[in-house]
Scaffold this motif. Structure first.
Motif, PDB file in Angstrom:
ATOM      1  N   SER A   1      72.830  33.880  38.256  1.00 29.09           N
ATOM      2  CA  SER A   1      71.726  33.610  38.526  1.00 29.09           C
ATOM      3  C   SER A   1      71.338  32.164  38.891  1.00 29.09           C
ATOM      4  CB  SER A   1      70.720  34.285  37.660  1.00 29.09           C
ATOM      5  OG  SER A   1      70.953  35.344  37.531  1.00 29.09           O
ATOM      6  N   VAL A   2      71.903  31.270  38.166  1.00 34.17           N
ATOM      7  CA  VAL A   2      71.640  30.128  38.394  1.00 34.17           C
ATOM      8  C   VAL A   2      72.050  29.476  39.902  1.00 34.17           C
ATOM      9  CG1 VAL A   2      72.311  27.567  37.537  1.00 34.17           C
ATOM     10  CG2 VAL A   2      71.631  29.399  35.997  1.00 34.17           C
ATOM     11  N   ASP A   3      73.127  29.929  40.362  1.00 35.30           N
ATOM     12  CA  ASP A   3      73.765  29.809  41.561  1.00 35.30           C
ATOM     13  C   ASP A   3      72.768  30.097  42.585  1.00 35.30           C
ATOM     14  OD1 ASP A   3      76.170  28.808  40.358  1.00 35.30           O
ATOM     15  OD2 ASP A   3      77.256  30.609  40.890  1.00 35.30           O
ATOM     16  N   PHE A   4      71.659  31.144  42.425  1.00 34.98           N
ATOM     17  CA  PHE A   4      70.724  31.546  43.250  1.00 34.98           C
ATOM     18  C   PHE A   4      69.542  30.731  43.182  1.00 34.98           C
ATOM     19  CE2 PHE A   4      74.074  34.664  43.336  1.00 34.98           C
ATOM     20  CZ  PHE A   4      74.043  35.159  44.533  1.00 34.98           C
ATOM     21  N   GLY A   5      69.514  29.528  42.431  1.00 37.94           N
ATOM     22  CA  GLY A   5      68.266  28.793  42.098  1.00 37.94           C
ATOM     23  C   GLY A   5      67.395  29.261  41.198  1.00 37.94           C
ATOM     24  N   PHE A   6      67.724  30.253  40.184  1.00 37.30           N
ATOM     25  CA  PHE A   6      67.050  30.597  39.279  1.00 37.30           C
ATOM     26  C   PHE A   6      67.396  29.725  37.711  1.00 37.30           C
ATOM     27  CE2 PHE A   6      67.407  34.413  41.557  1.00 37.30           C
ATOM     28  CZ  PHE A   6      65.854  35.007  41.697  1.00 37.30           C
ATOM     29  N   PRO A   7      66.420  29.207  37.049  1.00 36.93           N
ATOM     30  CA  PRO A   7      66.863  28.358  36.155  1.00 36.93           C
ATOM     31  C   PRO A   7      67.518  29.141  34.925  1.00 36.93           C
ATOM     32  CG  PRO A   7      64.290  29.046  36.095  1.00 36.93           C
ATOM     33  CD  PRO A   7      64.981  29.519  37.271  1.00 36.93           C
ATOM     34  N   GLY A   8      68.127  28.449  34.053  1.00 37.09           N
ATOM     35  CA  GLY A   8      68.676  29.034  32.862  1.00 37.09           C
ATOM     36  C   GLY A   8      67.528  28.996  31.947  1.00 37.09           C
ATOM     37  N   TRP A   9      67.839  29.953  30.731  1.00 43.16           N
ATOM     38  CA  TRP A   9      66.905  30.080  29.684  1.00 43.16           C
ATOM     39  C   TRP A   9      66.263  28.794  29.467  1.00 43.16           C
ATOM     40  CZ3 TRP A   9      67.530  33.090  24.581  1.00 43.16           C
ATOM     41  CH2 TRP A   9      66.193  33.425  24.086  1.00 43.16           C
ATOM     42  N   GLN A  10      67.122  27.808  28.875  1.00 47.07           N
ATOM     43  CA  GLN A  10      66.422  26.640  28.303  1.00 47.07           C
ATOM     44  C   GLN A  10      65.989  25.815  29.303  1.00 47.07           C
ATOM     45  OE1 GLN A  10      69.854  23.890  26.808  1.00 47.07           O
ATOM     46  NE2 GLN A  10      68.278  23.030  25.626  1.00 47.07           N
ATOM     47  N   LYS A  11      66.189  25.767  30.637  1.00 46.91           N
ATOM     48  CA  LYS A  11      65.323  24.990  31.803  1.00 46.91           C
ATOM     49  C   LYS A  11      64.223  25.715  31.952  1.00 46.91           C
ATOM     50  CE  LYS A  11      65.399  22.908  36.164  1.00 46.91           C
ATOM     51  NZ  LYS A  11      64.010  22.373  35.914  1.00 46.91           N
ATOM     52  N   PHE A  12      64.080  26.958  31.885  1.00 42.81           N
ATOM     53  CA  PHE A  12      62.721  27.386  32.266  1.00 42.81           C
ATOM     54  C   PHE A  12      61.759  27.208  31.094  1.00 42.81           C
ATOM     55  CE2 PHE A  12      60.015  31.192  30.774  1.00 42.81           C
ATOM     56  CZ  PHE A  12      59.179  31.058  31.911  1.00 42.81           C
ATOM     57  N   SER A  62      67.925  36.818  49.161  1.00 47.62           N
ATOM     58  CA  SER A  62      68.084  37.173  50.635  1.00 47.62           C
ATOM     59  C   SER A  62      69.709  37.906  50.398  1.00 47.62           C
ATOM     60  CB  SER A  62      68.157  36.048  51.551  1.00 47.62           C
ATOM     61  OG  SER A  62      69.333  35.270  51.598  1.00 47.62           O
ATOM     62  N   GLU A  63      69.827  38.941  51.583  1.00 48.85           N
ATOM     63  CA  GLU A  63      71.145  39.757  51.257  1.00 48.85           C
ATOM     64  C   GLU A  63      72.213  38.554  51.822  1.00 48.85           C
ATOM     65  OE1 GLU A  63      71.121  43.347  53.444  1.00 48.85           O
ATOM     66  OE2 GLU A  63      69.089  43.800  52.872  1.00 48.85           O
ATOM     67  N   GLU A  64      71.714  37.469  52.794  1.00 45.59           N
ATOM     68  CA  GLU A  64      72.534  36.759  53.274  1.00 45.59           C
ATOM     69  C   GLU A  64      73.344  35.652  52.189  1.00 45.59           C
ATOM     70  OE1 GLU A  64      72.621  32.705  56.098  1.00 45.59           O
ATOM     71  OE2 GLU A  64      71.511  34.471  56.732  1.00 45.59           O
ATOM     72  N   GLN A  65      72.391  35.337  51.392  1.00 43.28           N
ATOM     73  CA  GLN A  65      72.706  34.650  50.017  1.00 43.28           C
ATOM     74  C   GLN A  65      73.767  35.567  49.335  1.00 43.28           C
ATOM     75  OE1 GLN A  65      69.358  33.475  47.944  1.00 43.28           O
ATOM     76  NE2 GLN A  65      70.366  31.726  46.971  1.00 43.28           N
ATOM     77  N   ALA A  66      73.318  36.652  49.132  1.00 45.57           N
ATOM     78  CA  ALA A  66      74.139  37.478  48.138  1.00 45.57           C
ATOM     79  C   ALA A  66      75.626  38.005  48.840  1.00 45.57           C
ATOM     80  CB  ALA A  66      73.293  38.641  47.744  1.00 45.57           C
ATOM     81  N   ARG A  67      75.753  37.655  49.818  1.00 50.84           N
ATOM     82  CA  ARG A  67      77.184  37.976  50.612  1.00 50.84           C
ATOM     83  C   ARG A  67      78.030  36.926  50.192  1.00 50.84           C
ATOM     84  NH1 ARG A  67      73.824  39.668  55.156  1.00 50.84           N
ATOM     85  NH2 ARG A  67      73.570  41.817  55.146  1.00 50.84           N
ATOM     86  N   ASN A  86      70.001  40.369  32.914  1.00 50.85           N
ATOM     87  CA  ASN A  86      68.872  39.693  33.736  1.00 50.85           C
ATOM     88  C   ASN A  86      67.704  40.209  34.311  1.00 50.85           C
ATOM     89  OD1 ASN A  86      71.279  37.721  33.213  1.00 50.85           O
ATOM     90  ND2 ASN A  86      71.516  37.423  35.483  1.00 50.85           N
ATOM     91  N   PHE A  87      66.903  39.833  34.491  1.00 51.00           N
ATOM     92  CA  PHE A  87      65.442  40.128  34.894  1.00 51.00           C
ATOM     93  C   PHE A  87      65.114  39.824  36.296  1.00 51.00           C
ATOM     94  CE2 PHE A  87      63.358  36.980  32.879  1.00 51.00           C
ATOM     95  CZ  PHE A  87      63.627  36.951  31.727  1.00 51.00           C
ATOM     96  N   ASP A  88      66.103  38.874  36.906  1.00 53.84           N
ATOM     97  CA  ASP A  88      65.806  38.720  38.136  1.00 53.84           C
ATOM     98  C   ASP A  88      66.248  39.850  39.283  1.00 53.84           C
ATOM     99  OD1 ASP A  88      68.679  38.195  38.816  1.00 53.84           O
ATOM    100  OD2 ASP A  88      68.602  36.334  37.571  1.00 53.84           O
ATOM    101  N   ARG A  89      66.407  39.148  40.685  1.00 58.26           N
ATOM    102  CA  ARG A  89      66.841  40.334  41.400  1.00 58.26           C
ATOM    103  C   ARG A  89      68.063  40.013  42.271  1.00 58.26           C
ATOM    104  NH1 ARG A  89      61.626  42.768  42.711  1.00 58.26           N
ATOM    105  NH2 ARG A  89      60.922  43.079  40.584  1.00 58.26           N
ATOM    106  N   VAL A  90      69.094  39.320  41.789  1.00 55.38           N
ATOM    107  CA  VAL A  90      70.308  39.212  42.200  1.00 55.38           C
ATOM    108  C   VAL A  90      70.921  40.295  42.602  1.00 55.38           C
ATOM    109  CG1 VAL A  90      72.472  37.908  41.843  1.00 55.38           C
ATOM    110  CG2 VAL A  90      70.378  36.675  41.218  1.00 55.38           C
ATOM    111  N   LEU A  91      71.335  41.081  41.648  1.00 55.86           N
ATOM    112  CA  LEU A  91      72.270  42.286  41.725  1.00 55.86           C
ATOM    113  C   LEU A  91      71.701  43.125  42.778  1.00 55.86           C
ATOM    114  CD1 LEU A  91      73.342  43.087  38.022  1.00 55.86           C
ATOM    115  CD2 LEU A  91      74.692  42.017  40.007  1.00 55.86           C
ATOM    116  N   GLU A  92      70.343  43.372  42.824  1.00 55.84           N
ATOM    117  CA  GLU A  92      69.836  44.351  43.921  1.00 55.84           C
ATOM    118  C   GLU A  92      70.162  43.647  45.190  1.00 55.84           C
ATOM    119  OE1 GLU A  92      68.387  43.138  40.892  1.00 55.84           O
ATOM    120  OE2 GLU A  92      66.580  44.497  40.562  1.00 55.84           O
ATOM    121  N   ALA A  93      70.056  42.494  45.444  1.00 61.80           N
ATOM    122  CA  ALA A  93      70.425  41.978  46.748  1.00 61.80           C
ATOM    123  C   ALA A  93      71.954  41.924  47.082  1.00 61.80           C
ATOM    124  CB  ALA A  93      70.012  40.211  46.721  1.00 61.80           C
TER     125      ALA A  93
END
Length: 169
Positions: A1-12, A62-67, A86-93
């Motif tokens: 998830s961090v590779d997709f711009g989501f923060p790690g737990w500590q950073k958040f 974005s799907e493009e990012q997830a490819r 994870n509660f982000d949307r990376v896997l869905e994409a």
């Protein structure tokens, strides 16, 4: 998830501390590696905390990012249920980009739906820690861990012992 711009737990938590009435107290908990305590303190202002969670983790990928990258290989490994904390949307994409969208997503607090999906090998995403946009099944704070893991401890046993499991983390 961090590779997709989501923060790690500590950073958040560190970023969220500035919105608390006593940021130094939150930061001290983080420095002492008491991340659950810091999240619990931040969540005392429940609506503000939910807005911070939504802002940090609720955006679409974005799907493009997830490819590309490691996540793009996951659809080749899993045709049945997929479990994530994870509660982000990376896997869905990633699965959408691969032409294998999930039929549905289920939170860990829905034991009947999880068991049904496991037994029927349904292609669903089981979000053990909930979704960023829905605090009702989220697992982030101490209270949320206590409440949700009472519900899912036996359920986790079923999920992790009745099917092949590949753990990535």
């Amino acid at each position: 998830s961090v590779d997709f711009g989501f923060p790690g737990w500590q950073k958040f938590l560190m970023d969220a501390a500035e919105f608390h009435s006593s940021p130094a107290t939150v930061l001290k908990l983080i420095q002492n590696n008491n991340l659950i305590g810091a999240a619990s303190l931040l969540a005392e202002s429940a609506d503000r905390f939910q807005l911070l969670v939504e802002k940090a983790f609720g955006r679409q990928v974005s799907e493009e990012q997830a490819r590309s990258g490691a996540v793009s290989y996951l659809p080749k490994l899993a045709s049945g249920p997929v479990i994530t904390t994870n509660f982000d949307r990376v896997l869905e994409a990633a699965f959408q980009a691969a032409g294998m969208p999930f039929e549905d997503f289920i939170t860990g607090g829905e034991p009947d739906n999880v068991i049904r999906a496991m037994h029927r090998n349904k292609h669903v995403l089981i979000k053990m820690h909930g979704d960023a946009l829905d605090r009702s099944a989220r697992v982030f704070t101490g209270l949320e861990y206590d409440e949700q893991y009472k519900k899912i401890s036996r359920l986790a046993w079923i999920m992790f012992t009745n099917r092949p499991l590949l753990f990535l983390g």
